[in-house]
Design a protein around this motif. Structure first.
Motif, PDB file in Angstrom:
ATOM      1  N   ALA A 195       0.374  12.776   4.578  1.00  0.00           N
ATOM      2  CA  ALA A 195       1.387  12.087   5.388  1.00  0.00           C
ATOM      3  C   ALA A 195       2.360  11.389   4.453  1.00  0.00           C
ATOM      4  CB  ALA A 195       0.716  11.071   6.310  1.00  0.00           C
ATOM      5  N   SER A 196       3.626  11.563   4.707  1.00  0.00           N
ATOM      6  CA  SER A 196       4.635  10.926   3.861  1.00  0.00           C
ATOM      7  C   SER A 196       4.649   9.428   4.106  1.00  0.00           C
ATOM      8  CB  SER A 196       6.018  11.509   4.179  1.00  0.00           C
ATOM      9  OG  SER A 196       6.421  11.146   5.484  1.00  0.00           O
ATOM     10  N   ALA A 197       5.188   8.720   3.117  1.00  0.00           N
ATOM     11  CA  ALA A 197       5.309   7.266   3.270  1.00  0.00           C
ATOM     12  C   ALA A 197       6.169   6.931   4.479  1.00  0.00           C
ATOM     13  CB  ALA A 197       5.893   6.667   1.999  1.00  0.00           C
ATOM     14  N   GLU A 198       7.199   7.747   4.726  1.00  0.00           N
ATOM     15  CA  GLU A 198       8.087   7.479   5.862  1.00  0.00           C
ATOM     16  C   GLU A 198       7.356   7.673   7.188  1.00  0.00           C
ATOM     17  OE1 GLU A 198      11.347   6.090   7.712  1.00  0.00           O
ATOM     18  OE2 GLU A 198      10.912   6.116   5.557  1.00  0.00           O
ATOM     19  N   TYR A 199       6.459   8.681   7.240  1.00  0.00           N
ATOM     20  CA  TYR A 199       5.683   8.905   8.458  1.00  0.00           C
ATOM     21  C   TYR A 199       4.766   7.718   8.737  1.00  0.00           C
ATOM     22  CZ  TYR A 199       2.076  10.733  11.556  1.00  0.00           C
ATOM     23  OH  TYR A 199       1.198  10.886  12.599  1.00  0.00           O
ATOM     24  N   ILE A 200       4.099   7.232   7.700  1.00  0.00           N
ATOM     25  CA  ILE A 200       3.210   6.081   7.871  1.00  0.00           C
ATOM     26  C   ILE A 200       4.020   4.857   8.288  1.00  0.00           C
ATOM     27  CG2 ILE A 200       1.586   4.551   6.696  1.00  0.00           C
ATOM     28  CD1 ILE A 200       0.911   6.894   4.858  1.00  0.00           C
ATOM     29  N   ARG A 201       5.168   4.684   7.647  1.00  0.00           N
ATOM     30  CA  ARG A 201       6.040   3.547   8.004  1.00  0.00           C
ATOM     31  C   ARG A 201       6.424   3.594   9.471  1.00  0.00           C
ATOM     32  NH1 ARG A 201       9.551   0.115   5.280  1.00  0.00           N
ATOM     33  NH2 ARG A 201       8.893   1.016   3.299  1.00  0.00           N
ATOM     34  N   MET A 202       6.857   4.762   9.932  1.00  0.00           N
ATOM     35  CA  MET A 202       7.284   4.900  11.325  1.00  0.00           C
ATOM     36  C   MET A 202       6.103   4.735  12.283  1.00  0.00           C
ATOM     37  SD  MET A 202      10.507   5.238  11.281  1.00  0.00           S
ATOM     38  CE  MET A 202      10.756   5.717  12.990  1.00  0.00           C
ATOM     39  N   SER A 203       4.917   5.158  11.849  1.00  0.00           N
ATOM     40  CA  SER A 203       3.743   5.060  12.719  1.00  0.00           C
ATOM     41  C   SER A 203       3.245   3.630  12.868  1.00  0.00           C
ATOM     42  CB  SER A 203       2.609   5.930  12.162  1.00  0.00           C
ATOM     43  OG  SER A 203       2.991   7.273  12.102  1.00  0.00           O
ATOM     44  N   LEU A 204       3.387   2.845  11.795  1.00  0.00           N
ATOM     45  CA  LEU A 204       2.748   1.530  11.767  1.00  0.00           C
ATOM     46  C   LEU A 204       3.710   0.355  11.800  1.00  0.00           C
ATOM     47  CD1 LEU A 204      -0.064   2.155   9.126  1.00  0.00           C
ATOM     48  CD2 LEU A 204      -0.192   2.349  11.608  1.00  0.00           C
ATOM     49  N   GLN A 205       5.020   0.591  11.659  1.00  0.00           N
ATOM     50  CA  GLN A 205       5.929  -0.549  11.659  1.00  0.00           C
ATOM     51  C   GLN A 205       5.903  -1.251  13.003  1.00  0.00           C
ATOM     52  OE1 GLN A 205       9.836   0.905  10.726  1.00  0.00           O
ATOM     53  NE2 GLN A 205      10.318   1.461  12.819  1.00  0.00           N
ATOM     54  N   GLU A 206       6.133  -2.542  12.979  1.00  0.00           N
ATOM     55  CA  GLU A 206       5.984  -3.380  14.159  1.00  0.00           C
ATOM     56  C   GLU A 206       7.310  -3.539  14.875  1.00  0.00           C
ATOM     57  OE1 GLU A 206       4.426  -6.967  12.588  1.00  0.00           O
ATOM     58  OE2 GLU A 206       2.829  -5.941  11.508  1.00  0.00           O
ATOM     59  N   PRO A 207       7.292  -3.615  16.216  1.00  0.00           N
ATOM     60  CA  PRO A 207       8.527  -3.883  16.946  1.00  0.00           C
ATOM     61  C   PRO A 207       9.012  -5.284  16.668  1.00  0.00           C
ATOM     62  CG  PRO A 207       6.637  -4.025  18.415  1.00  0.00           C
ATOM     63  CD  PRO A 207       6.130  -3.506  17.098  1.00  0.00           C
ATOM     64  N   ALA A 216       0.825  -1.208   0.000  1.00  0.00           N
ATOM     65  CA  ALA A 216       0.000   0.000   0.000  1.00  0.00           C
ATOM     66  C   ALA A 216       0.857   1.256   0.000  1.00  0.00           C
ATOM     67  CB  ALA A 216      -0.932  -0.011   1.218  1.00  0.00           C
ATOM     68  N   ILE A 217       1.933   1.263   0.759  1.00  0.00           N
ATOM     69  CA  ILE A 217       2.805   2.435   0.813  1.00  0.00           C
ATOM     70  C   ILE A 217       3.529   2.631  -0.517  1.00  0.00           C
ATOM     71  CG2 ILE A 217       4.919   3.323   1.885  1.00  0.00           C
ATOM     72  CD1 ILE A 217       3.941   2.177   4.528  1.00  0.00           C
ATOM     73  N   ARG A 218       3.843   1.541  -1.203  1.00  0.00           N
ATOM     74  CA  ARG A 218       4.527   1.637  -2.502  1.00  0.00           C
ATOM     75  C   ARG A 218       3.573   2.017  -3.629  1.00  0.00           C
ATOM     76  NH1 ARG A 218       6.593  -3.599  -1.332  1.00  0.00           N
ATOM     77  NH2 ARG A 218       5.569  -4.362  -3.235  1.00  0.00           N
ATOM     78  N   ASN A 219       2.261   1.947  -3.376  1.00  0.00           N
ATOM     79  CA  ASN A 219       1.272   2.200  -4.429  1.00  0.00           C
ATOM     80  C   ASN A 219       0.230   3.221  -3.979  1.00  0.00           C
ATOM     81  OD1 ASN A 219       1.741  -0.059  -6.702  1.00  0.00           O
ATOM     82  ND2 ASN A 219       2.128  -0.972  -4.693  1.00  0.00           N
ATOM     83  N   PRO A 220       0.646   4.453  -3.674  1.00  0.00           N
ATOM     84  CA  PRO A 220      -0.314   5.461  -3.185  1.00  0.00           C
ATOM     85  C   PRO A 220      -1.370   5.829  -4.219  1.00  0.00           C
ATOM     86  CG  PRO A 220       1.809   6.464  -3.712  1.00  0.00           C
ATOM     87  CD  PRO A 220       2.017   4.984  -3.776  1.00  0.00           C
ATOM     88  N   HIS A 221      -1.090   5.580  -5.515  1.00  0.00           N
ATOM     89  CA  HIS A 221      -2.056   5.926  -6.558  1.00  0.00           C
ATOM     90  C   HIS A 221      -3.331   5.070  -6.480  1.00  0.00           C
ATOM     91  CE1 HIS A 221       0.369   2.567  -8.118  1.00  0.00           C
ATOM     92  NE2 HIS A 221      -0.732   2.196  -8.742  1.00  0.00           N
ATOM     93  N   TYR A 222      -3.266   3.952  -5.766  1.00  0.00           N
ATOM     94  CA  TYR A 222      -4.423   3.061  -5.643  1.00  0.00           C
ATOM     95  C   TYR A 222      -5.459   3.633  -4.677  1.00  0.00           C
ATOM     96  CZ  TYR A 222      -6.966  -1.372  -5.237  1.00  0.00           C
ATOM     97  OH  TYR A 222      -7.922  -2.355  -5.264  1.00  0.00           O
ATOM     98  N   PHE A 223      -5.011   4.559  -3.832  1.00  0.00           N
ATOM     99  CA  PHE A 223      -5.844   5.072  -2.747  1.00  0.00           C
ATOM    100  C   PHE A 223      -6.209   6.536  -2.994  1.00  0.00           C
ATOM    101  CE2 PHE A 223      -3.068   1.700  -1.197  1.00  0.00           C
ATOM    102  CZ  PHE A 223      -3.996   0.819  -0.706  1.00  0.00           C
TER     103      PHE A 223
END
Length: 420
Positions: free
Chosen positions: A391-403, A317-324
């Motif tokens: 929101a940037s892809a990096e922000y979403i990544r940091m918000s949702l990445q798992e420990p 999903a983060i790699r394909n923002p055009h889908y959303f």
């Protein structure tokens, strides 16, 4: 129980623990009058059912003596380890005793290769046949089909076992031959084709003859070892995708490489393959089977390895923002299914519920949508702005990445899939 039987049990249960390709999903064998056990709807080998119940089977080898010398296997011919062998009668009686004591609800049977494949298969067949015909055992039975065994023996095994499996182990022929010189893909694919052909023929027979016996009603499965060789996730998932195109293949299991033979220089010098990679492969496998993803969407030439910090659906999903964004109240089922945080069950409920009115955040919560993830990718009645644009892809990544997952807290593949 005799001391000699207990000793054999300890040795052969230990030898069987590295095979993860066992589950009972898909079987429909019911209890019959005068019989014992039932396999209907149950997971086996410490699997979890839909309601969270844990159930078990006797996971055992007939013998850990083996003619083969596979580099990755603890039971390889050249290893100096305790060896043991059950007679078919011993193992049959042991299974029944364990069932009557409520220790188990089924059997997962494998074996090292002794004398030749047909001889080994005949002894295993005697166990499952006696369980069904003499003891009238109706519990779940998963049996390994031995590469090189005759088609007739495989057919006979399928009449008594609920599921048959043949492990591919290594994804590419070159690496398999390097680590297991006694094996090749042709000898492994042959019994797979036998199982598939027998299943097709049995399906036709059951259309014509009402009382025709079932053959391996839960289909077949296989296992791939991850990390023992240099195959990337793209190669592994491409192979899995091809296997799933076979109508008889129900599950591909992924087993992280465990260095039980550290002295063998052909094997990687690692303490352990990250378990998170194994779990990411299961999640990707789920996307292939239930979410209508293709392999090229999950991994490709540019991204050949799965992202270990987030699940593959979120990574896509983060790699394909055009889908959303996906409008929850208008989009098709297939579009909704691609939103991170929305699973198969939730997508179906959304499509059904919106027929009675527009859905808002509260409705999505009640349905079971994980809004922490989904909010970046959807529009609904209360939210007309698209968060992914702000929101940037990096922000979403940091918000949702798992420990990082701890070894003792790794969830089951089914639990991981629920968060996709």
């Amino acid at each position: 129980m005799k001391d000699s039987t207990i000793k054999k049990l300890e040795i052969l249960a230990e030898s069987a623990k590295y095979d993860v390709s066992c589950a009972s999903s898909g079987t429909s064998r019911k209890n019959q009058q005068g019989g014992i056990g039932s396999a209907q709807g149950w997971g086996i080998c410490h699997s979890f059912t839909a309601d969270g119940r844990c159930v078990a089977l006797l996971k055992i080898m007939l013998t850990n003596f083996c003619l083969y010398d596979c580099a990755y296997c603890i039971n390889r011919h050249s290893n100096d380890i305790p060896r043991a062998a059950f007679s078919p009668k011993e193992l049959t009686e042991l299974t029944i005793e364990f069932y009557r004591r409520n220790y188990i609800e089924g059997l997962f049977l494998s074996s090292g290769i002794i004398k030749n494949p047909d001889h080994t298969m005949e002894r295993m067949l005697r166990v499952v046949k006696d369980l069904r015909t003499i003891h009238r055992f109706n519990g779940y039975i998963h049996m390994k089909a031995i590469p090189g065994a005759s088609s007739e023996l495989i057919y006979q095994a399928g009449l008594y076992a609920d599921r048959l499996s043949v492990n591919l182990e290594i994804a590419t022929e070159t690496n398999l031959k390097r680590l297991a010189p006694d094996k090749d893909h042709q000898s492994i694919y042959l019994p797979m084709r036998h199982i598939q052909q027998h299943l097709i023929e049995n399906k036709e027979d059951r259309k014509k003859f009402r009382n025709a016996p079932k053959f391996a009603s839960a289909g077949q499965s296989t296992q791939l070892i991850v990390g023992a060789t240099d195959e990337n996730d793209k190669q592994i998932l491409e192979l899995s995708s091809k296997l799933y195109k076979r109508p008889s293949m129900k599950r591909v299991y992924y087993s992280g490489f465990i260095p039980v033979n550290g002295y063998d220089k052909r094997l990687p010098m690692v303490q352990d393959v990250p378990r998170i990679r194994e779990n990411r492969l299961y999640q990707a496998d789920w996307l292939l089977r239930f979410y209508h993803f293709s392999v090229d969407e999950i991994v490709n030439d540019e991204h050949q390895e799965l992202d270990l910090t987030m699940d593959p659906k979120l990574s896509w999903a983060i790699r394909n923002p055009h889908y959303f964004p996906v409008d929850i109240n208008r989009a098709s089922y297939e579009q909704i299914l691609r939103v991170p945080g929305i699973g198969v069950k939730s997508a179906r409920l959304i499509v059904s519920a919106r027929q009675h009115g527009r859905l808002n955040f509260d409705a999505l919560k009640r349905i079971g949508v994980v809004l922490k993830r989904a909010q970046f990718f959807i529009l609904c009645h209360e939210m007309t702005s698209f968060k992914l644009q702000n929101a940037s892809a990096e922000y979403i990544r940091m918000s949702l990445q798992e420990p990082p997952l701890l070894e003792h807290s790794i969830p089951q593949p089914q639990q991981l899939a629920m968060s996709l």
